[in-house]
Enzyme design. Sequence first.
Site, PDB file in Angstrom:
ATOM      1  CG  ASP A  51      -1.950 -15.061 -22.728  1.00  0.00           C
ATOM      2  OD1 ASP A  51      -1.385 -15.022 -23.832  1.00  0.00           O
ATOM      3  OD2 ASP A  51      -2.983 -15.719 -22.520  1.00  0.00           O
ATOM      4  CG  ASN A 170     -15.814 -13.046 -17.494  1.00  0.00           C
ATOM      5  OD1 ASN A 170     -16.710 -12.463 -16.898  1.00  0.00           O
ATOM      6  ND2 ASN A 170     -16.053 -13.846 -18.530  1.00  0.00           N
ATOM      7  CB  SER A 172     -11.646 -18.308 -12.990  1.00  0.00           C
ATOM      8  OG  SER A 172     -11.543 -16.994 -12.464  1.00  0.00           O
ATOM      9  CD  GLN A 229       0.183  -7.098 -16.472  1.00  0.00           C
ATOM     10  OE1 GLN A 229      -0.920  -6.790 -16.900  1.00  0.00           O
ATOM     11  NE2 GLN A 229       1.301  -6.755 -17.090  1.00  0.00           N
TER      12      GLN A 229
END
Length: 272
Positions: A51, A170, A172, A229
């Site tokens: 991802d 979100n 986690s 990221q």
Amino acid sequence: MKNTTGKKIWIVKNTYKKTQMIATELEKLCLAAGFIFDEKNPEIIISVGGDGTLLAALHYYEAQLDTVRFIGVHTGHLGFYADFQEHELTQVVEAIQNEKPEEAFKYQLLKVQIHFTDGRLKTHLALNESVIKRVSKTLVADVKISDFLFEKFRGDGLSVSTPTGSTAYNKSIGGAVMHPRVHAFQVTEVASLNNLVYRTLGAPMIIAEKDTVTIELENADDYLLTVDQLEYFYDQIASVTYSLDGGEISFVNGGHTGFWHRVKNSFIGEVK
């Protein structure tokens, strides 16, 4: 596999040796199919990796999202945005051959607008989420929902996510998992301070598509803002405004895996 009219494609890959080998094999298949490799103005971006690779491709082609579509091949752990595995390269090529742009799957993007104290404005787009923190101290901020002062937040930070990003950072930190057909975004606290003096809602908030969320910040020089990221260290930030009008990202409709299937495959696995 029959030749087709040359669609303009580009392959984006990470640096792992295994990924490089898979991308090389995919390139051969794409050439045999008659595709044209065009890094500058592609119609379709093939992401080979995880991802993170796809997110990097999104941000690289951020200014061309109206004209490009994405398709993913995951080469390690199951990628949430990738529909194909490394042994399905032939199917990737066939999906591109048979795809129709008007049938592409579209996911909404989060617009992140940074207002600086000197009047400057900077805009980012996020597919997953954006998080605002301070590097060394507690974040103190007024949280406004469409100009309505909702609360004064104190804690480690605040995360704002899209429906597709709801399964990333979100989740986690205790946020809800949202289906992409829900046209809304989510604000989730990161280690908020709640006691007799300080009080926040202490729960994730689902924000309607029509609303905005503005986080008004104290004057400080150590803010960390993440956009997917990517990390940005800013000072002189007055506020950050989030909205769900950042446009859309399009994915090739071919072998597309349903959202709840992705969630189950990623987090639960086989149910006996």
